[in-house]
Structure formats: C-alpha cells, structure tokens
Scaffold this motif. Structure first.
Motif, PDB file in Angstrom:
ATOM      1  N   ALA A 112       0.924  -0.905  -0.196  1.00 13.71           N
ATOM      2  CA  ALA A 112      -0.254   0.068   0.141  1.00 13.71           C
ATOM      3  C   ALA A 112       0.741   1.200  -0.143  1.00 13.71           C
ATOM      4  O   ALA A 112       0.464   2.134  -0.695  1.00 13.71           O
ATOM      5  CB  ALA A 112      -1.034   0.156   1.039  1.00 13.71           C
ATOM      6  N   ASP A 113       1.634   1.402   0.810  1.00 14.31           N
ATOM      7  CA  ASP A 113       3.306   2.656   0.812  1.00 14.31           C
ATOM      8  C   ASP A 113       3.899   2.344  -0.348  1.00 14.31           C
ATOM      9  O   ASP A 113       4.903   3.235  -0.549  1.00 14.31           O
ATOM     10  CB  ASP A 113       3.464   2.835   2.131  1.00 14.31           C
ATOM     11  CG  ASP A 113       4.156   1.791   2.340  1.00 14.31           C
ATOM     12  OD1 ASP A 113       4.344   0.407   2.489  1.00 14.31           O
ATOM     13  OD2 ASP A 113       4.852   1.951   3.724  1.00 14.31           O
ATOM     14  N   ALA A 184     -10.381  -0.419  -0.555  1.00 12.28           N
ATOM     15  CA  ALA A 184      -9.027   0.521  -0.587  1.00 12.28           C
ATOM     16  C   ALA A 184      -8.781   0.643  -1.270  1.00 12.28           C
ATOM     17  O   ALA A 184      -8.068   1.867  -1.624  1.00 12.28           O
ATOM     18  CB  ALA A 184      -8.200  -0.822  -1.610  1.00 12.28           C
ATOM     19  N   TRP A 188      -6.449   4.035  -0.919  1.00  9.68           N
ATOM     20  CA  TRP A 188      -4.864   4.385  -2.018  1.00  9.68           C
ATOM     21  C   TRP A 188      -5.476   5.677  -3.155  1.00  9.68           C
ATOM     22  O   TRP A 188      -4.340   6.037  -3.435  1.00  9.68           O
ATOM     23  CB  TRP A 188      -5.421   3.200  -2.737  1.00  9.68           C
ATOM     24  CG  TRP A 188      -4.975   1.415  -2.099  1.00  9.68           C
ATOM     25  CD1 TRP A 188      -4.866   1.295  -0.763  1.00  9.68           C
ATOM     26  CD2 TRP A 188      -3.601   0.866  -3.016  1.00  9.68           C
ATOM     27  NE1 TRP A 188      -3.709   0.613  -0.219  1.00  9.68           N
ATOM     28  CE2 TRP A 188      -3.050  -0.453  -2.104  1.00  9.68           C
ATOM     29  CE3 TRP A 188      -2.834   1.097  -4.508  1.00  9.68           C
ATOM     30  CZ2 TRP A 188      -2.616  -0.823  -2.549  1.00  9.68           C
ATOM     31  CZ3 TRP A 188      -2.023  -0.105  -3.816  1.00  9.68           C
ATOM     32  CH2 TRP A 188      -1.945  -1.256  -3.547  1.00  9.68           C
ATOM     33  N   ARG A 191      -3.476   8.909  -1.826  1.00  3.23           N
ATOM     34  CA  ARG A 191      -1.873   8.417  -2.140  1.00  3.23           C
ATOM     35  C   ARG A 191      -1.350   8.707  -3.287  1.00  3.23           C
ATOM     36  O   ARG A 191      -0.569   8.671  -3.465  1.00  3.23           O
ATOM     37  CB  ARG A 191      -1.427   7.358  -1.452  1.00  3.23           C
ATOM     38  CG  ARG A 191      -1.774   7.645   0.151  1.00  3.23           C
ATOM     39  CD  ARG A 191      -0.789   6.009   0.565  1.00  3.23           C
ATOM     40  NE  ARG A 191      -1.219   4.801  -0.477  1.00  3.23           N
ATOM     41  CZ  ARG A 191      -1.787   3.838   0.606  1.00  3.23           C
ATOM     42  NH1 ARG A 191      -2.828   4.402   1.791  1.00  3.23           N
ATOM     43  NH2 ARG A 191      -2.428   3.024   0.213  1.00  3.23           N
ATOM     44  N   ILE A 195      -6.263   0.824  -7.707  1.00  4.11           N
ATOM     45  CA  ILE A 195      -6.401   0.220  -7.389  1.00  4.11           C
ATOM     46  C   ILE A 195      -7.188  -0.612  -8.039  1.00  4.11           C
ATOM     47  O   ILE A 195      -8.587   0.385  -8.006  1.00  4.11           O
ATOM     48  CB  ILE A 195      -6.197  -0.920  -6.074  1.00  4.11           C
ATOM     49  CG1 ILE A 195      -6.030  -1.884  -5.887  1.00  4.11           C
ATOM     50  CG2 ILE A 195      -6.967  -0.145  -5.225  1.00  4.11           C
ATOM     51  CD1 ILE A 195      -5.175  -2.657  -4.662  1.00  4.11           C
ATOM     52  N   THR A 254     -10.467   3.488 -10.766  1.00  4.75           N
ATOM     53  CA  THR A 254     -10.182   2.952  -9.511  1.00  4.75           C
ATOM     54  C   THR A 254     -11.269   2.675  -8.748  1.00  4.75           C
ATOM     55  O   THR A 254     -12.594   2.499  -9.029  1.00  4.75           O
ATOM     56  CB  THR A 254      -9.641   3.666  -8.611  1.00  4.75           C
ATOM     57  OG1 THR A 254      -8.667   3.397  -7.881  1.00  4.75           O
ATOM     58  CG2 THR A 254     -10.237   5.094  -8.183  1.00  4.75           C
TER      59      THR A 254
END
Length: 276
Positions: A112-113, A184, A188, A191, A195, A254
């Motif tokens: 995720a990061d 998610a 996501w 950031r 996804i 997404t």
C-alpha cells in the motif's frame, strides 16, 4: 529511477502481462514455483527487458517482506500485479481461502505504501465471484472492511460453512477480493495510487485447461456456449485489459472490476424479459 512492475504470481496470464511491460519496466517476479519464475523471467528477457526473481508464497510474511524489499531496491514501483491463486481442482477450501483471499489481501496491504504516486495495482480475480449469487449486505461489509487479522475467521469462510466445497471457497474468496479492492480504492486514491480487479472468464491457461478437464468442465462449457462470444479467451486478451488498467490511459479508473469473459456473466445474470 527505473520503473518497476512487481509481479506477485507468475502463471500464464501474469507472464503475458509482464512481456507487455518488458520495454518500459524492470520486472520482479515472485512465485513459489521456481519453474514458473524461470518461464516468466525468460519471457521478459526474450522481449528485451530486465527481470529478476524471488521465491514468494503470498501466505509467508517473511517471503513477502523479501519480495517487497527486492521490488523497492530495483527502482520505483509504479505497477503491481497480484496474480497469486489456486483453482478449485488444485487445493482444499481452506488453502484456497488462505491463498486466493488472505494471501492476496496481505500483498495489497504490504504494498500500500510502496507504489509511487501515479502508479496502479491490479488484482486478478475471477468471474466466479460474480456467480456466487446474493450475499447478505452485512457479510459483504465484513469481507470488505474487517481487519486482516479477523477476515480469515469470518464464519462464512470457515471450514464448516465451506462444507468441503472448493468451488464455493473459490467463489467466496474471489467475491471478497473484489470487495477488498473496492474498499481500498479510497485510501489508495488519497496517496495518488489506483487499484482495480480484473475478472477473467475461461482462459486458455494451464489452470483453465485443468478446470475444463475436471468434473466442473461441463458447466464451464455451458457458460461458454451461451456467451455472446462463445469461445475460450486467450492470455493476450487478458493481458491487453490488464495493461490498460495498469497504464496511464486508465488514470480515472479505480475501485472497479473489469470482466473479461466474452460476455458470459452479462448473459447469465441478465434479468429475464418481461412477459408479453
């Protein structure tokens, strides 16, 4: 830094996707089977690209940590393809849940990061998730939002609920993955990363051929015969859709699931016409 495609799972579809990225990305191939890793690495190199391999069982936290570290060291991770999974003829219900759901969710959470802003992740799901049928809203909510540590203990994913039925385990795992990815998408997106999932139908892969030859094969052929495009799909067709979702052309997409199945789901789940 060099763009990196992280490949968690190295089956036929994943290899086809990796070849499409060979010219632009370093590919890090993770899979528990050395033969699969070797095939994918060789295919990328034959296409003029650079690839490296790492043993990866997505249910093993230590191997996943090593895979993540290798990807980060290789360059800037801009794309993640999660293609790990076992079919109903390959494993027990418990192992299917462990790999196809919990292992996949673990990869998504660990990366995720890691993905750079502007990057994208794609999880290979299956049309089986769409054929599961109605699921209670509270169950779908739990599958979408439960903390990882609690997800595997959900009653609908227990051995008793799955009743020694690998097909049911597979359908529930794939539906749950689709829901986890939808959930998610919000964090996501904050950031700057996308996804999605992709749900292939019956595709000409080693697993697809094994399924067609199994006792489930007759039902799969019925779905194929009734589809608007009544044939088995190819890995190249799935790879085209995957490359689109991982690429800049899909910058506004997404949290969605793209079905690549010749229309079988659309036909099978179409409500009947009203009586005249």
């Amino acid at each position: 830094m060099t763009p990196v495609l992280a490949l968690a799972g190295a089956g036929d579809m994943a290899t086809a996707v990796a070849v499409r990225f060979a010219a632009t990305h370093t590919v890090v191939v993770g899979d528990p089977r050395a033969a699969n890793r070797a095939v994918t690495v060789e295919a990328v190199r034959a296409a003029g690209g650079t690839a490296t391999e790492v043993p990866l069982d997505v249910t093993d936290p230590d191997q996943l940590a090593a895979f993540r570290a290798t990807c980060a060291e290789a360059g800037t991770v801009t794309a993640l393809l999660v293609a790990a999974g076992l079919g109903p003829v390959q494993a027990t219900p418990a192992r299917i849940v462990e790999v196809d759901l919990l292992g996949v969710v673990r990869v998504v959470e660990v990366f995720a990061d890691v993905l750079a802003p502007g990057g994208a992740a794609l999880v290979i799901s299956s049309i089986a998730g769409h054929y599961l049928g109605p699921v209670a809203p509270e169950v779908e909510g739990a599958w979408a939002h439960l903390p990882f540590e609690e997800l595997g203990a959900h009653p609908e994913l227990s051995a008793e609920a799955l009743a020694d039925n690998p097909s049911l385990a597979y359908m529930r795992a794939k539906r749950a993955v689709q829901l986890r990815v939808r959930a998610a998408a919000g964090p996501w997106g904050a950031r700057g990363v996308r996804i999605n999932t992709i749900s292939p139908g019956v595709i000409d892969t080693a697993m697809g051929r094994e399924e067609l030859a199994s006792p489930h094969g007759a039902g799969m052929r019925m779905l194929l015969d009734a589809a608007p495009l009544p044939r088995v799909g190819t890995v190249e067709e799935v790879a085209s859709a995957a490359a689109f979702l991982l690429g800049p052309e899909a910058a506004y997409i997404t949290g969605t699931d793209l079905i690549v199945d010749g229309g079988s789901v659309a036909t099978a789940l179409l409500p009947p016409a009203p009586a005249t």
